[in-house]
Design a protein around this motif. Structure first.
Motif, PDB file in Angstrom:
ATOM      1  N   ALA A 149      60.648  52.976  88.088  1.00  0.00           N
ATOM      2  CA  ALA A 149      61.693  53.968  87.792  1.00  0.00           C
ATOM      3  C   ALA A 149      61.222  55.374  88.153  1.00  0.00           C
ATOM      4  N   GLY A 150      62.135  56.149  88.745  1.00  0.00           N
ATOM      5  CA  GLY A 150      61.856  57.561  89.019  1.00  0.00           C
ATOM      6  C   GLY A 150      62.376  58.411  87.868  1.00  0.00           C
ATOM      7  N   LEU A 151      62.507  59.696  88.108  1.00  0.00           N
ATOM      8  CA  LEU A 151      62.879  60.632  87.036  1.00  0.00           C
ATOM      9  C   LEU A 151      64.364  60.974  87.028  1.00  0.00           C
ATOM     10  N   GLY A 152      65.074  60.638  88.119  1.00  0.00           N
ATOM     11  CA  GLY A 152      66.515  60.924  88.181  1.00  0.00           C
ATOM     12  C   GLY A 152      67.307  59.838  87.471  1.00  0.00           C
ATOM     13  N   ASN A 153      68.631  59.892  87.609  1.00  0.00           N
ATOM     14  CA  ASN A 153      69.464  58.888  86.942  1.00  0.00           C
ATOM     15  C   ASN A 153      69.265  57.478  87.502  1.00  0.00           C
ATOM     16  N   ASN A 154      68.807  57.378  88.734  1.00  0.00           N
ATOM     17  CA  ASN A 154      68.493  56.043  89.284  1.00  0.00           C
ATOM     18  C   ASN A 154      67.377  55.435  88.430  1.00  0.00           C
ATOM     19  N   GLY A 155      66.394  56.270  88.093  1.00  0.00           N
ATOM     20  CA  GLY A 155      65.314  55.838  87.198  1.00  0.00           C
ATOM     21  C   GLY A 155      65.853  55.478  85.830  1.00  0.00           C
ATOM     22  N   GLY A 156      66.839  56.259  85.366  1.00  0.00           N
ATOM     23  CA  GLY A 156      67.477  55.951  84.079  1.00  0.00           C
ATOM     24  C   GLY A 156      68.100  54.564  84.094  1.00  0.00           C
TER      25      GLY A 156
ATOM     26  N   LEU B 238      63.591  53.938  91.909  1.00  0.00           N
ATOM     27  CA  LEU B 238      62.839  55.186  92.091  1.00  0.00           C
ATOM     28  C   LEU B 238      63.769  56.335  92.465  1.00  0.00           C
ATOM     29  N   PHE B 239      64.546  56.119  93.522  1.00  0.00           N
ATOM     30  CA  PHE B 239      65.514  57.145  93.958  1.00  0.00           C
ATOM     31  C   PHE B 239      66.837  56.463  94.279  1.00  0.00           C
ATOM     32  N   GLY B 240      67.923  57.180  94.044  1.00  0.00           N
ATOM     33  CA  GLY B 240      69.257  56.635  94.367  1.00  0.00           C
ATOM     34  C   GLY B 240      69.988  57.572  95.305  1.00  0.00           C
ATOM     35  N   ILE B 241      71.263  57.800  95.024  1.00  0.00           N
ATOM     36  CA  ILE B 241      72.095  58.593  95.949  1.00  0.00           C
ATOM     37  C   ILE B 241      71.809  60.088  95.855  1.00  0.00           C
ATOM     38  N   GLY B 242      70.953  60.454  94.903  1.00  0.00           N
ATOM     39  CA  GLY B 242      70.651  61.892  94.739  1.00  0.00           C
ATOM     40  C   GLY B 242      69.526  62.377  95.616  1.00  0.00           C
ATOM     41  N   LEU B 243      68.865  61.458  96.312  1.00  0.00           N
ATOM     42  CA  LEU B 243      67.717  61.878  97.145  1.00  0.00           C
ATOM     43  C   LEU B 243      68.232  62.570  98.397  1.00  0.00           C
TER      44      LEU B 243
ATOM     45  N   LEU C  99      57.375  56.644  87.328  1.00  0.00           N
ATOM     46  CA  LEU C  99      56.574  57.497  88.220  1.00  0.00           C
ATOM     47  C   LEU C  99      57.068  58.940  88.155  1.00  0.00           C
ATOM     48  N   GLY C 100      56.158  59.849  87.864  1.00  0.00           N
ATOM     49  CA  GLY C 100      56.503  61.270  87.757  1.00  0.00           C
ATOM     50  C   GLY C 100      56.263  61.753  86.331  1.00  0.00           C
ATOM     51  N   ASP C 101      56.346  63.071  86.192  1.00  0.00           N
ATOM     52  CA  ASP C 101      56.103  63.709  84.897  1.00  0.00           C
ATOM     53  C   ASP C 101      57.378  63.609  84.043  1.00  0.00           C
TER      54      ASP C 101
ATOM     55  N   GLY D 144      83.476  50.820  86.667  1.00  0.00           N
ATOM     56  CA  GLY D 144      84.543  51.632  86.057  1.00  0.00           C
ATOM     57  C   GLY D 144      84.768  52.946  86.761  1.00  0.00           C
ATOM     58  N   ILE D 145      84.254  53.076  87.984  1.00  0.00           N
ATOM     59  CA  ILE D 145      84.473  54.298  88.776  1.00  0.00           C
ATOM     60  C   ILE D 145      85.405  53.952  89.924  1.00  0.00           C
ATOM     61  N   TYR D 146      86.588  54.601  89.941  1.00  0.00           N
ATOM     62  CA  TYR D 146      87.571  54.266  90.974  1.00  0.00           C
ATOM     63  C   TYR D 146      88.094  55.543  91.617  1.00  0.00           C
TER      64      TYR D 146
ATOM     65  N   ARG E 279      76.390  50.239  82.234  1.00  0.00           N
ATOM     66  CA  ARG E 279      77.127  49.285  83.079  1.00  0.00           C
ATOM     67  C   ARG E 279      76.382  49.022  84.383  1.00  0.00           C
ATOM     68  N   THR E 280      75.681  50.046  84.905  1.00  0.00           N
ATOM     69  CA  THR E 280      74.895  49.800  86.136  1.00  0.00           C
ATOM     70  C   THR E 280      73.786  48.814  85.814  1.00  0.00           C
ATOM     71  N   ALA E 281      73.159  49.008  84.646  1.00  0.00           N
ATOM     72  CA  ALA E 281      72.050  48.110  84.270  1.00  0.00           C
ATOM     73  C   ALA E 281      72.553  46.673  84.095  1.00  0.00           C
TER      74      ALA E 281
ATOM     75  N   GLU F 259      80.757  61.849  98.096  1.00  0.00           N
ATOM     76  CA  GLU F 259      82.036  61.295  97.598  1.00  0.00           C
ATOM     77  C   GLU F 259      81.792  60.512  96.319  1.00  0.00           C
ATOM     78  N   MET F 260      80.674  59.792  96.256  1.00  0.00           N
ATOM     79  CA  MET F 260      80.388  59.001  95.054  1.00  0.00           C
ATOM     80  C   MET F 260      80.094  59.919  93.875  1.00  0.00           C
ATOM     81  N   GLN F 261      79.301  60.990  94.144  1.00  0.00           N
ATOM     82  CA  GLN F 261      78.973  61.933  93.071  1.00  0.00           C
ATOM     83  C   GLN F 261      80.240  62.605  92.540  1.00  0.00           C
ATOM     84  N   LYS F 262      81.200  62.843  93.448  1.00  0.00           N
ATOM     85  CA  LYS F 262      82.470  63.464  93.021  1.00  0.00           C
ATOM     86  C   LYS F 262      83.253  62.493  92.129  1.00  0.00           C
TER      87      LYS F 262
HETATM   88  N1  LIG Z   1      78.437  57.347  89.858  1.00  0.00           N
HETATM   89  C1  LIG Z   1      77.515  56.436  89.919  1.00  0.00           C
HETATM   90  O1  LIG Z   1      77.463  55.667  90.865  1.00  0.00           O
HETATM   91  C2  LIG Z   1      76.461  56.420  88.862  1.00  0.00           C
HETATM   92  C3  LIG Z   1      75.171  56.396  89.323  1.00  0.00           C
HETATM   93  N2  LIG Z   1      74.117  56.406  88.498  1.00  0.00           N
HETATM   94  C4  LIG Z   1      72.777  56.416  89.058  1.00  0.00           C
HETATM   95  O2  LIG Z   1      72.438  57.774  89.340  1.00  0.00           O
HETATM   96  C5  LIG Z   1      71.814  57.813  90.639  1.00  0.00           C
HETATM   97  C6  LIG Z   1      71.843  59.210  91.184  1.00  0.00           C
HETATM   98  O3  LIG Z   1      71.059  59.951  90.268  1.00  0.00           O
HETATM   99  P1  LIG Z   1      70.509  61.434  90.574  1.00  0.00           P
HETATM  100  O4  LIG Z   1      69.928  61.919  89.297  1.00  0.00           O
HETATM  101  O5  LIG Z   1      71.568  62.214  91.243  1.00  0.00           O
HETATM  102  O6  LIG Z   1      69.371  61.298  91.637  1.00  0.00           O
HETATM  103  P2  LIG Z   1      68.346  60.127  91.911  1.00  0.00           P
HETATM  104  O7  LIG Z   1      68.073  59.330  90.683  1.00  0.00           O
HETATM  105  O8  LIG Z   1      68.839  59.471  93.125  1.00  0.00           O
HETATM  106  O9  LIG Z   1      66.968  60.905  92.119  1.00  0.00           O
HETATM  107  C7  LIG Z   1      66.759  61.668  93.168  1.00  0.00           C
HETATM  108  C8  LIG Z   1      66.471  63.036  92.677  1.00  0.00           C
HETATM  109  O10 LIG Z   1      65.508  63.036  91.625  1.00  0.00           O
HETATM  110  C9  LIG Z   1      64.255  63.518  92.098  1.00  0.00           C
HETATM  111  N3  LIG Z   1      63.208  62.595  91.631  1.00  0.00           N
HETATM  112  C10 LIG Z   1      63.376  61.370  91.099  1.00  0.00           C
HETATM  113  N4  LIG Z   1      62.192  60.838  90.738  1.00  0.00           N
HETATM  114  C11 LIG Z   1      61.251  61.744  91.070  1.00  0.00           C
HETATM  115  C12 LIG Z   1      59.845  61.785  90.957  1.00  0.00           C
HETATM  116  N5  LIG Z   1      59.181  60.766  90.403  1.00  0.00           N
HETATM  117  N6  LIG Z   1      59.179  62.871  91.424  1.00  0.00           N
HETATM  118  C13 LIG Z   1      59.868  63.897  91.998  1.00  0.00           C
HETATM  119  N7  LIG Z   1      61.220  63.938  92.123  1.00  0.00           N
HETATM  120  C14 LIG Z   1      61.883  62.859  91.653  1.00  0.00           C
HETATM  121  C15 LIG Z   1      64.396  63.496  93.606  1.00  0.00           C
HETATM  122  O11 LIG Z   1      63.608  64.479  94.204  1.00  0.00           O
HETATM  123  C16 LIG Z   1      65.868  63.773  93.798  1.00  0.00           C
HETATM  124  O12 LIG Z   1      66.150  65.133  93.663  1.00  0.00           O
HETATM  125  C17 LIG Z   1      72.582  56.781  91.400  1.00  0.00           C
HETATM  126  O13 LIG Z   1      71.945  56.376  92.563  1.00  0.00           O
HETATM  127  C18 LIG Z   1      72.698  55.657  90.370  1.00  0.00           C
HETATM  128  O14 LIG Z   1      71.554  54.850  90.370  1.00  0.00           O
HETATM  129  C19 LIG Z   1      74.325  56.586  87.067  1.00  0.00           C
HETATM  130  O15 LIG Z   1      73.334  55.974  86.363  1.00  0.00           O
HETATM  131  C20 LIG Z   1      75.633  55.981  86.595  1.00  0.00           C
HETATM  132  C21 LIG Z   1      76.804  56.422  87.445  1.00  0.00           C
END
Ligand SMILES: NC(=O)C1=CN([C@@H]2O[C@H](COP(=O)(O)OP(=O)(O)OC[C@H]3O[C@@H](n4cnc5c(N)ncnc54)[C@H](O)[C@@H]3O)[C@@H](O)[C@H]2O)[C@H](O)CC1
Ligand code: K
Length: 217
Positions: free
Chosen positions: A54-61, A123-128, A82-84, A204-206, A31-33, A9-12
């Motif tokens: 920080a991980g590699l996904g947007n949570n890391g961003g 490292l990881f957020g809602i995308g894990l 952490l990660g490539d 700003g997400i409603y 804004r998250t930062a 639901e949040m991703q949507k």
């Molecule tokens: N709408 C919002 O609430 C916003 C949330 N933001 C942030 O974005 C994350 C969700 O980001 P997403 O890219 O979907 O996934 P995660 O960052 O949770 O990462 C999990 C995903 O990435 C792979 N991964 C990450 N790091 C590694 C690593 N070092 N090695 C291997 N794999 C890695 C992992 O396997 C998953 O597939 C949300 O939680 C918020 O923090 C936006 O910034 C703004 C809007």
């Protein structure tokens, strides 16, 4: 507390805000930062030496943006990515480029977590959705064993943001700063035990039904 949402639901809502409302995703990330910085600055945490992981996904961003803002406020600390980097999400690559352009050093390993006074877990957020890779699971265990207060970005890393179950291993946080709406996984199962104090911050997400213009009656 406002009604909790699942990860989907949040991703949507995130996609709706970017695609329909037209809010650039990097603005949401900034804004998250800023939201996490606001919580960190409220006086409950010792900011003498901050580690951002920080991980590699947007949570890391989010985490990289937090580390940059902390540096620009003169707060001492390190950024551990952490990660490539070649496999990082586009916005995370952008945040890395911005951080480096501002002169922020990016580390890829840290010997001892106990030198820090607070750790920000990005490292990881809602995308894990799958178990944490083994090597990162080891890092999570070392962070928990260091007994340093951890502030988790959006959700403690390693948790399923919807069910609150642990995906391999998960951070035990002092506090979790989550965006827009509480995540259901923070309120049940292991999530409830590991989230610590939960801060819900507006970025700003409603939900569309909450977007009805405020009647100036
Ligand atoms: N709408 C919002 O609430 C916003 C949330 N933001 C942030 O974005 C994350 C969700 O980001 P997403 O890219 O979907 O996934 P995660 O960052 O949770 O990462 C999990 C995903 O990435 C792979 N991964 C990450 N790091 C590694 C690593 N070092 N090695 C291997 N794999 C890695 C992992 O396997 C998953 O597939 C949300 O939680 C918020 O923090 C936006 O910034 C703004 C809007
Ligand atoms: K996190």
């Amino acid at each position: 507390m406002v009604e909790a949402v699942t990860a989907q639901e949040m991703q949507k809502l995130d996609r709706y805000t970017v695609d329909t409302i037209g809010m650039p995703s990097l603005v949401l990330m900034e804004r998250t930062a800023l939201a996490v910085i606001e919580v960190m600055a409220a006086g409950k945490f010792d900011l003498s030496n901050v580690l951002v992981i920080a991980g590699l996904g947007n949570n890391g961003g989010d985490g990289i943006a937090i580390a940059r803002l902390l540096m620009q406020k003169g707060i001492r600390g390190d950024l551990l990515v952490l990660g490539d980097e070649k496999r990082a999400a586009p916005n995370t690559v952008t945040q890395l480029n911005i951080a480096r352009a501002y002169g922020l050093p990016v580390q890829h390993r840290v010997r001892d977590f106990r030198n820090y006074t607070v750790i920000i877990d990005a490292l990881f957020g809602i995308g894990l959705t799958k178990p944490v890779p083994t090597k990162l699971g080891e890092v999570i265990k070392r962070v928990n064993a260091a007994n340093i207060p951890v502030v988790s970005v959006d959700v403690p890393s390693g948790l399923n943001a919807t069910t609150g179950e642990i995906l391999g291993s998960s951070i035990r946080a002092e506090a979790t700063v989550t965006f827009g709406y509480p995540k259901t996984g923070l309120l049940k199962n292991e999530g409830l035990k590991r989230a610590g104090d939960i801060y819900v911050k507006d970025i700003g997400i409603y939900k569309p039904e909450q977007l009805t213009p405020i009647s100036n009656s």
